[in-house]
Enzyme design. Structure first.
Site, PDB file in Angstrom:
ATOM      1  N   HIS A   1       0.842  -1.206   0.000  1.00 42.70           N
ATOM      2  CA  HIS A   1       0.000   0.000   0.000  1.00 42.70           C
ATOM      3  C   HIS A   1       0.874   1.251   0.000  1.00 42.70           C
ATOM      4  O   HIS A   1       0.677   2.159  -0.806  1.00 42.70           O
ATOM      5  CB  HIS A   1      -0.937  -0.004   1.212  1.00 42.70           C
ATOM      6  CG  HIS A   1      -1.544   1.332   1.543  1.00 42.70           C
ATOM      7  ND1 HIS A   1      -2.571   1.878   0.801  1.00 42.70           N
ATOM      8  CD2 HIS A   1      -1.262   2.233   2.509  1.00 42.70           C
ATOM      9  CE1 HIS A   1      -2.888   3.059   1.316  1.00 42.70           C
ATOM     10  NE2 HIS A   1      -2.107   3.310   2.355  1.00 42.70           N
TER      11      HIS A   1
ATOM     12  N   ASP B   1       6.393  21.360 -26.628  1.00 41.01           N
ATOM     13  CA  ASP B   1       6.372  20.007 -26.053  1.00 41.01           C
ATOM     14  C   ASP B   1       7.430  19.960 -24.963  1.00 41.01           C
ATOM     15  O   ASP B   1       8.095  20.958 -24.698  1.00 41.01           O
ATOM     16  CB  ASP B   1       6.655  18.938 -27.134  1.00 41.01           C
ATOM     17  CG  ASP B   1       6.081  17.576 -26.740  1.00 41.01           C
ATOM     18  OD1 ASP B   1       6.307  17.155 -25.601  1.00 41.01           O
ATOM     19  OD2 ASP B   1       5.398  16.959 -27.581  1.00 41.01           O
TER      20      ASP B   1
ATOM     21  N   TRP C   1       7.172  -0.032   3.876  1.00 41.35           N
ATOM     22  CA  TRP C   1       7.705   0.619   2.678  1.00 41.35           C
ATOM     23  C   TRP C   1       9.092   1.182   2.945  1.00 41.35           C
ATOM     24  O   TRP C   1       9.843   1.476   2.029  1.00 41.35           O
ATOM     25  CB  TRP C   1       6.755   1.697   2.153  1.00 41.35           C
ATOM     26  CG  TRP C   1       6.887   3.049   2.810  1.00 41.35           C
ATOM     27  CD1 TRP C   1       6.327   3.433   3.993  1.00 41.35           C
ATOM     28  CD2 TRP C   1       7.618   4.180   2.329  1.00 41.35           C
ATOM     29  NE1 TRP C   1       6.674   4.717   4.285  1.00 41.35           N
ATOM     30  CE2 TRP C   1       7.468   5.213   3.272  1.00 41.35           C
ATOM     31  CE3 TRP C   1       8.398   4.427   1.196  1.00 41.35           C
ATOM     32  CZ2 TRP C   1       8.067   6.469   3.116  1.00 41.35           C
ATOM     33  CZ3 TRP C   1       8.979   5.680   1.062  1.00 41.35           C
ATOM     34  CH2 TRP C   1       8.816   6.680   2.014  1.00 41.35           C
TER      35      TRP C   1
ATOM     36  N   SER D   1      12.605   5.762 -13.874  1.00 38.30           N
ATOM     37  CA  SER D   1      11.496   6.509 -14.462  1.00 38.30           C
ATOM     38  C   SER D   1      11.416   7.916 -13.883  1.00 38.30           C
ATOM     39  O   SER D   1      11.307   8.910 -14.624  1.00 38.30           O
ATOM     40  CB  SER D   1      10.196   5.746 -14.218  1.00 38.30           C
ATOM     41  OG  SER D   1       9.102   6.579 -14.450  1.00 38.30           O
ATOM     42  N   SER D   2      11.491   8.016 -12.557  1.00 34.64           N
ATOM     43  CA  SER D   2      11.400   9.341 -11.921  1.00 34.64           C
ATOM     44  C   SER D   2      12.549  10.230 -12.338  1.00 34.64           C
ATOM     45  O   SER D   2      12.373  11.422 -12.577  1.00 34.64           O
ATOM     46  CB  SER D   2      11.448   9.225 -10.404  1.00 34.64           C
ATOM     47  OG  SER D   2      10.354   8.526  -9.953  1.00 34.64           O
TER      48      SER D   2
ATOM     49  N   HIS E   1      13.443  11.835   3.443  1.00 36.69           N
ATOM     50  CA  HIS E   1      12.831  13.104   3.791  1.00 36.69           C
ATOM     51  C   HIS E   1      12.660  14.042   2.606  1.00 36.69           C
ATOM     52  O   HIS E   1      11.576  14.573   2.413  1.00 36.69           O
ATOM     53  CB  HIS E   1      13.470  13.792   4.996  1.00 36.69           C
ATOM     54  CG  HIS E   1      12.451  14.702   5.593  1.00 36.69           C
ATOM     55  ND1 HIS E   1      11.464  14.250   6.413  1.00 36.69           N
ATOM     56  CD2 HIS E   1      12.185  15.993   5.365  1.00 36.69           C
ATOM     57  CE1 HIS E   1      10.647  15.238   6.688  1.00 36.69           C
ATOM     58  NE2 HIS E   1      11.065  16.310   6.067  1.00 36.69           N
TER      59      HIS E   1
ATOM     60  N   GLU F   1      12.150  13.073  -0.240  1.00 35.41           N
ATOM     61  CA  GLU F   1      11.046  12.417  -0.949  1.00 35.41           C
ATOM     62  C   GLU F   1       9.692  12.945  -0.469  1.00 35.41           C
ATOM     63  O   GLU F   1       8.768  13.154  -1.250  1.00 35.41           O
ATOM     64  CB  GLU F   1      11.143  10.903  -0.735  1.00 35.41           C
ATOM     65  CG  GLU F   1       9.918  10.094  -1.153  1.00 35.41           C
ATOM     66  CD  GLU F   1       9.696  10.056  -2.647  1.00 35.41           C
ATOM     67  OE1 GLU F   1      10.657  10.359  -3.391  1.00 35.41           O
ATOM     68  OE2 GLU F   1       8.574   9.747  -3.073  1.00 35.41           O
TER      69      GLU F   1
ATOM     70  N   TYR G   1       9.050  15.855   0.514  1.00 32.79           N
ATOM     71  CA  TYR G   1       8.798  17.163  -0.101  1.00 32.79           C
ATOM     72  C   TYR G   1       8.582  17.047  -1.593  1.00 32.79           C
ATOM     73  O   TYR G   1       7.884  17.881  -2.184  1.00 32.79           O
ATOM     74  CB  TYR G   1       9.931  18.133   0.248  1.00 32.79           C
ATOM     75  CG  TYR G   1       9.919  18.416   1.733  1.00 32.79           C
ATOM     76  CD1 TYR G   1       8.742  18.856   2.330  1.00 32.79           C
ATOM     77  CD2 TYR G   1      11.001  18.180   2.534  1.00 32.79           C
ATOM     78  CE1 TYR G   1       8.670  19.054   3.683  1.00 32.79           C
ATOM     79  CE2 TYR G   1      10.940  18.380   3.892  1.00 32.79           C
ATOM     80  CZ  TYR G   1       9.774  18.819   4.467  1.00 32.79           C
ATOM     81  OH  TYR G   1       9.695  19.000   5.812  1.00 32.79           O
TER      82      TYR G   1
ATOM     83  N   SER H   1      -1.260  27.375  -5.360  1.00 36.28           N
ATOM     84  CA  SER H   1      -0.928  28.773  -5.666  1.00 36.28           C
ATOM     85  C   SER H   1      -1.482  29.206  -7.020  1.00 36.28           C
ATOM     86  O   SER H   1      -1.466  30.395  -7.338  1.00 36.28           O
ATOM     87  CB  SER H   1       0.588  28.969  -5.659  1.00 36.28           C
ATOM     88  OG  SER H   1       1.106  28.586  -4.422  1.00 36.28           O
TER      89      SER H   1
ATOM     90  N   HIS I   1      15.231  13.020  12.045  1.00 35.25           N
ATOM     91  CA  HIS I   1      14.067  13.142  12.936  1.00 35.25           C
ATOM     92  C   HIS I   1      13.132  11.938  12.798  1.00 35.25           C
ATOM     93  O   HIS I   1      12.211  11.795  13.579  1.00 35.25           O
ATOM     94  CB  HIS I   1      13.323  14.481  12.740  1.00 35.25           C
ATOM     95  CG  HIS I   1      12.594  14.621  11.447  1.00 35.25           C
ATOM     96  ND1 HIS I   1      12.445  15.823  10.810  1.00 35.25           N
ATOM     97  CD2 HIS I   1      11.955  13.732  10.673  1.00 35.25           C
ATOM     98  CE1 HIS I   1      11.751  15.652   9.707  1.00 35.25           C
ATOM     99  NE2 HIS I   1      11.446  14.403   9.596  1.00 35.25           N
ATOM    100  N   HIS I   2      13.389  11.074  11.811  1.00 35.89           N
ATOM    101  CA  HIS I   2      12.632   9.823  11.703  1.00 35.89           C
ATOM    102  C   HIS I   2      13.230   8.753  12.606  1.00 35.89           C
ATOM    103  O   HIS I   2      12.719   7.641  12.657  1.00 35.89           O
ATOM    104  CB  HIS I   2      12.645   9.314  10.259  1.00 35.89           C
ATOM    105  CG  HIS I   2      11.992  10.250   9.285  1.00 35.89           C
ATOM    106  ND1 HIS I   2      10.660  10.156   8.947  1.00 35.89           N
ATOM    107  CD2 HIS I   2      12.467  11.308   8.591  1.00 35.89           C
ATOM    108  CE1 HIS I   2      10.358  11.107   8.082  1.00 35.89           C
ATOM    109  NE2 HIS I   2      11.431  11.829   7.847  1.00 35.89           N
TER     110      HIS I   2
ATOM    111  N   THR J   1       7.108  27.006   5.507  1.00 38.05           N
ATOM    112  CA  THR J   1       5.800  26.413   5.268  1.00 38.05           C
ATOM    113  C   THR J   1       4.709  27.359   5.761  1.00 38.05           C
ATOM    114  O   THR J   1       3.687  27.551   5.088  1.00 38.05           O
ATOM    115  CB  THR J   1       5.686  25.052   5.973  1.00 38.05           C
ATOM    116  OG1 THR J   1       6.903  24.344   5.762  1.00 38.05           O
ATOM    117  CG2 THR J   1       4.536  24.254   5.429  1.00 38.05           C
TER     118      THR J   1
ATOM    119  N   LYS K   1       4.016  30.181   3.391  1.00 42.78           N
ATOM    120  CA  LYS K   1       3.135  29.792   2.291  1.00 42.78           C
ATOM    121  C   LYS K   1       1.679  29.872   2.706  1.00 42.78           C
ATOM    122  O   LYS K   1       0.839  30.440   1.992  1.00 42.78           O
ATOM    123  CB  LYS K   1       3.464  28.377   1.828  1.00 42.78           C
ATOM    124  CG  LYS K   1       4.727  28.333   1.016  1.00 42.78           C
ATOM    125  CD  LYS K   1       5.013  26.945   0.518  1.00 42.78           C
ATOM    126  CE  LYS K   1       6.104  26.999  -0.524  1.00 42.78           C
ATOM    127  NZ  LYS K   1       5.643  27.541  -1.791  1.00 42.78           N
TER     128      LYS K   1
ATOM    129  N   ARG L   1       1.903   1.535  15.223  1.00 41.51           N
ATOM    130  CA  ARG L   1       1.509   1.358  13.833  1.00 41.51           C
ATOM    131  C   ARG L   1       1.919  -0.033  13.349  1.00 41.51           C
ATOM    132  O   ARG L   1       2.674  -0.724  14.011  1.00 41.51           O
ATOM    133  CB  ARG L   1       2.133   2.450  12.958  1.00 41.51           C
ATOM    134  CG  ARG L   1       3.628   2.418  12.926  1.00 41.51           C
ATOM    135  CD  ARG L   1       4.211   3.645  12.258  1.00 41.51           C
ATOM    136  NE  ARG L   1       4.088   3.598  10.823  1.00 41.51           N
ATOM    137  CZ  ARG L   1       4.938   4.213   9.968  1.00 41.51           C
ATOM    138  NH1 ARG L   1       5.934   4.924  10.446  1.00 41.51           N
ATOM    139  NH2 ARG L   1       4.766   4.131   8.681  1.00 41.51           N
TER     140      ARG L   1
END
Lengths: 527, 373, 192
Positions: free
Chosen positions: A78, A107, A143, A171-172, A255, A257, A259, A270, A304-305, A330, A333, A452
């Site tokens: 998931h 293009d 994951w 791909s990315s 991390h 990732e 963002y 925006s 921080h993870h 943040t 914004k 979790r």
């Protein structure tokens, strides 16, 4: 999908191949954008049905439907599908469709690479999903695939998992290279960097993040592969390695990732809030700088993870302070968006509703993020449902709501028809209510001590989980309304003008709706 | 009347406390957990206040500045002063948050000398506790019956939060935990102590607590550690120092007697029925999580024992793998987890259950001979 | 098409971006040695590879006593007995101590093992100097044999005042599979 083909063929004045080969060999940014978007929606439904399995098992304490090993595969796949299959391709699809049109380019800069970067994705996910049917099941280590659970203690499908992540990464990276080259080289005359729409800006910065961190992820999965099969010991204490180092490498990717999955949302919001407030975006320049600041800080906060892995105090303090700092750009914004609405002339069509919900719910996710940043209390929150609630607020009612908003906002441009506003509003309200029933109570479950990634829980959490599951099913069903709206809109509906939204600004609204197969063959003049 | 009222209120007080901890962080039973709770509430209230202001302004705009009310859009779109203001104010608020956070963190890292040190070792899916100052050590396993998990029996009050042998610590003393793991990463967590620390294989982590009130405190493993991650709870009983001392002495005595009993058993031979009966109990408790109650395992992850070549023929290899485990796999070494009698019984059970009818019995003396060859 | 003149530019940017990608992939692997350096400097995770300390002149700080605890563990599936002779010693910073660790190979096979150290608190690993340690090398042990392995260490007098207890843990890992049978035989005492 065939209806989209029909729709677009009418506007194809060139002799493009028809049938399946048109889609296999297309180098047109609009075709590829559509394919990305449909692919991501299919993955959203696949990943979503796995979430339904998870929520069904957690509806009551005790084991009812699946065994714990399969439950772990569901949470793992998931997560992988939603991150790499739903959110990221959706943003790439939007980038493909909108960036050339927003900067007045005909293009993408590298159209053939664009085709490859899309077409390897279905293979990556076919491999990942097929691994679920292998003996021993698919990946079941979360994951985040922490070693040694993903090395010594994983089943043999890990090799497929690694291979599939490699393809997703390639791909990315190709997609990101394309975006950067397009933005740097293909802007219409007069379209200076500081005139670019924020969606282009945020994607530009996102693309650099992708280039910087996807290779690190590739390195991490490669090390997992060699540790498992080729006798290296990067993450094995016996050979001088360290399992905690895996987490450092993973979160150095992980991390930024996070963002990658939210910066393009900032660009979308925006665009939408000024359009429906009929007022220019407040603080354009500060928005650009804030985005860059968030991207820069994202490289300094990964640990921080990992506060509970046992770090020296000075490191804990450093990562806590850096993480807290992120709330400043943040916050800027959010304040800018509110200031944009202030003394505007607002209307509330579906895109605006999703954008408003984004601002509130994303900010709630930001607040819980700030709480999680505080190291001493993170020891209590870490690996509980509080974290699950936090990142789903940011990713579902954040990233995914912004993608929904973008879809409603640009559907008239893509299809040439207005979507059904009534159904759109129904989809919005159903999603808004169910997403909160789904994720808000998770905060309480986490605070009360529910870890979790568990298939079964103590009786104290029974009521909360029941409510959460009901919200989950409702949210899942609500997304079928969206599918209906999109199909209905592709098939027909009220004819959309070139600029269906009164306050909308940007080059994409200067071309007819639906956008012709080729736009801006002659670059527009930007003043 | 007033007495009734007071009694009613007194009866409600614990309920209210319980209700609040059911939906909020626990205040816990240590000075540190209280500080953590206070910090949590402080940050939460600050977030609420900011949210109130930001969302308030937003809803004000949404209600008043709408086209249907005839609002005409203003033209301002920049204001450097305002922008600086709303960068500086959050920064000041952050400093206000960082100060108590830093002092709490430093208080948590206190390294003064501990009175009791316990080595906590996680493995799939159980905890092992070893008191470094004495010889007492034991495993702590989930005590909830399989039937409750499978919804065949009504779930008890402490469903999934009960163990066969809880950790016991003294109140009012500093207890230091050294935390490590035998296989994958686990995380030892007791919310009431505000202690959560990862157990990393090959490395030692440390944490400490000082519990003020005697009581039973429950937690769980917090880091995904494989299939039965949800089934490895932590239960800690805090006893007064005197009770703790007598408990410890009692445990030492029990451990001594168990060793003596082992020696006595070596001379005895058990009947097949007796071995099978005990073996099944041990199998369900220690083996069935992976190899499954029907002995078929999970293909590709945990090998089946039913009809397996090792289990039906090679007895030495069978005893070896049960006693020593197999490195690089999830198969643990049960030699130090089970008694000789239990080892003999479970090996006998595996060699005769599910149609593995070898008819062979294994005695405690056989296992002992293997272990001391 | 009008972007004709920009084509060469595309190639240049793509080349640079691809180089960045390759560089970042390499950086992912470079994090491995970087992490070790970082651990060495900060005492992160209590890992250390410290063996260079010589018995140079240093003062013994008799005003402080530090409790050094020893923990031994064998990895899963490793049929050795492994224990320290004493479970803890009290030392003055600067004072050199020798502690023996006893190992016994319970099997009928010749084996080789490696002990992996870890120190808690991690910060203390910066001040724990080992003059001699069995963990510097792999430890061969013939079938059924036992051995006393010395570990000589001292604590740096600079050790922070708030450290009162240092725990040193060794986990013994089976390395037999990593050496060839010939090499294994060569490691064994000839009397076997």
């Amino acid at each position: 999908m065939s209806t989209v083909v029909g729709e677009m063929d009418q506007h194809d004045h060139h002799h493009a191949p028809s049938g399946i080969s048109r889609w296999l060999f297309t180098t047109n940014h609009k075709d590829i954008g559509s394919m990305y978007l449909w692919f991501s929606f299919i993955m959203f439904l696949v990943g979503g049905s796995m979430a339904m399995v998870i929520r069904a098992e957690l509806f009551q304490p005790g084991l009812q439907l699946v065994d714990p090993h399969f439950f772990n595969q569901m949470t793992t796949v998931h997560g992988l599908i939603m991150v790499f299959g739903a959110v990221m391709p959706a943003f790439t699809g939007l980038a493909n469709w909108m960036i050339p049109m927003m900067i007045g380019a005909p293009d993408m800069a590298l159209p053939r690479m664009n085709n490859w970067s899309f077409w390897i994705l279905p293979f990556a996910f076919a491999i990942l999903l097929a691994s679920l049917f292998m003996e021993g099941g698919g990946p079941a280590f979360g994951w985040t695939f922490y070693a040694p659970l993903s090395t010594t203690y994983s089943s043999d499908s890990t090799a497929l998992f690694v291979f599939s992540v490699h393809i997703m990464g390639i791909s990315s990276i190709m997609g990101a290279i394309n975006v950067i080259v397009t933005i740097m080289n293909m802007r219409a005359p007069g379209m200076s960097y500081m005139k670019m729409p924020l969606f282009v800006w945020t994607w530009f910065i996102t693309a650099f993040l992708l280039i910087a961190v996807m290779p690190v992820l590739a390195g991490a999965v490669t090390m997992v592969l060699t540790d498992k099969y080729f006798g290296t010991s990067f993450f094995d204490a016996a050979g001088g390695g360290d399992p905690v180092m895996f987490q450092h490498i993973f979160w150095f990717f992980g991390h930024p990732e996070v963002y990658i999955m939210i910066l393009p949302s900032f660009g979308i919001i925006s665009a939408i809030i000024p359009a429906f407030s009929r007022k220019r975006l407040f603080g354009y320049a500060s928005m650009v700088y804030a985005t860059a600041a968030i991207a820069g800080l994202s490289f300094l906060v990964w640990a921080h993870h990992m506060f509970t892995t046992g770090m020296p105090v000075f490191a804990e303090l450093f990562f806590m302070y850096c993480t807290m700092l992120i709330s400043i750009p943040t916050g800027v914004k959010v304040f800018n968006w509110v200031a944009t609405m202030w003394r505007g002339a607002m209307t509330f069509e579906t895109p605006m509703l999703f954008a408003l919900a984004f601002v509130i719910l994303f900010t709630i996710g930001g607040f819980s993020g700030l709480m999680l940043a505080i190291t001493p209390i993170d020891f209590q929150y870490h690996d509980t449902y509080f974290v699950v609630a936090h990142f789903h607020y940011v990713l579902v009612s954040g990233a995914i709501f912004s993608i929904m908003a973008a879809a409603y906002y640009w559907l008239p441009k893509w299809t040439g028809h207005m979507y059904d506003e009534k159904l759109g509003k129904l989809h919005f309200w159903a999603s808004l209510i169910s997403v909160n029933v789904l994720f808000f109570p998770m905060h309480f479950a986490g605070l009360a001590g529910m870890p979790r990634r568990i298939p079964d829980y103590s009786l104290a959490f029974a009521d909360i989980n029941q409510i959460v599951s009901i919200g989950g099913f409702a949210f899942g069903l609500s997304q079928l309304i969206f599918l209906w709206v999109v199909i209905k809109c592709v098939k027909g509906g009220e004819k959309a003008p070139a600029k269906p939204w009164e306050g909308a600004e940007g080059l994409e609204w200067t071309v007819p709706s639906p956008a012709p197969y080729h736009t801006f063959d002659t670059p527009p003049e930007v003043k | 009347m007033s007495i009734k009222l007071i009694t009613a209120l007194m009866a409600m007080a614990p309920m209210a406390a319980q209700a609040s901890s059911q939906y909020n962080l626990t205040q816990g039973v240590t000075d540190i957990s209280q500080r953590v709770f206070d910090l949590h509430m402080t940050i939460f209230y600050i977030c609420c206040a900011i949210g109130l202001i930001v969302f308030g302004a937003m809803f004000w705009a949404v209600i008043h500045h709408r086209k249907s009310k005839g609002s005409k859009p203003a033209s301002f779109h920049e204001n450097v002063k305002v922008e600086i203001l709303w960068t500086v104010i959050p920064f000041v608020i952050l400093i206000g948050m960082a100060i108590p956070a830093t002092s709490t963190l430093i208080a948590m890292e206190d390294t003064s000398e501990a009175d009791v040190t316990v080595l906590v070792t996680g493995s799939q899916w159980k905890w092992h506790y070893k008191y470094l100052e004495s010889d007492v050590e034991y495993f702590s396993l989930l005590a909830t019956q399989r039937e409750q998990i499978e919804n065949k029996l009504e779930k008890g009050e402490n469903y999934l939060l009960e163990v066969d042998r809880p950790l016991v610590i003294p109140t009012g003393k500093k207890v230091r935990f050294l935390i490590t793991s035998d296989d994958v990463i686990h995380s030892w967590w007791v919310p009431d102590f505000a202690v959560k620390k990862d157990a990393n294989p090959g490395f030692i982590n440390e944490a400490w607590t000082q519990v003020n009130e005697p009581g039973i405190y429950r937690g769980q493993c917090a880091e995904l550690c494989g299939k039965d991650h949800g089934y490895m709870p932590v239960v800690v009983i805090a006893k007064s120092p005197a009770d703790y001392e007598s408990w410890l002495a009692e445990q030492e005595e029990i451990q001594r007697q168990a060793k003596a009993e082992e020696q006595r058993l070596l001379a005895m031979s058990m009947e097949m029925d007796e071995l099978m009966e005990l073996g099944e109990r041990v199998y369900i408790g220690s083996c069935a999580a992976c190899h499954q109650a029907n002995g078929e395992g999970i293909p590709g992850v945990f090998p089946g024992l039913k009809g397996s070549a090792m289990v039906t023929s090679d007895m030495d290899a069978h005893i070896d793998i049960v006693v020593n485990g197999k490195s690089g796999t999830a198969m643990q070494a049960f030699g130090n987890q089970l008694s000789l009698k239990e080892l003999a019984a479970v090996i006998t059970y595996e060699r005769n259950a599910w149609g593995n009818n070898t008819g062979e019995t294994v005695q405690a003396a056989d296992v002992n001979a293997f272990m001391n060859q | 098409m009008s972007e004709q003149p920009t084509r060469p530019d595309n190639t240049r940017i793509v080349r640079r971006l691809l180089l960045t990608v390759i560089g970042m992939f390499a950086f992912g692997f470079a994090l491995v040695p970087l992490y070790d350096v970082f651990c060495d400097i900060t005492g992160f995770n209590g890992r250390f590879t410290d063996g260079q300390a010589a018995a140079n002149t240093r003062s013994v700080d008799t005003s402080r006593t530090i409790n050094v605890q020893f923990i031994t563990r064998v990895n899963q599936g490793m049929p050795w007995d492994f224990a320290p002779e004493v479970t803890s010693v009290r030392v003055h910073p600067g004072e050199t101590k020798v502690v023996n660790f006893l190992a016994k190979n319970r099997t009928g096979k010749n084996m080789v093992a490696q002990a992996i150290p870890s120190v808690a608190p991690g910060e203390a690993s910066l001040y724990l100097n080992k003059v001699e340690c069995f963990c510097f090398n792999q430890q061969p042990l013939a079938a059924g044999d036992n051995v006393a392995m010395p570990m000589q260490f001292y604590l740096d007098p600079e050790i922070p005042a708030d450290i009162h207890t240092v725990t040193l843990s060794y986990t013994m890992y089976d390395m037999t599979e990593n050496v060839t049978p010939d090499a294994l035989a060569a490691l064994m005492p000839t009397t076997n």
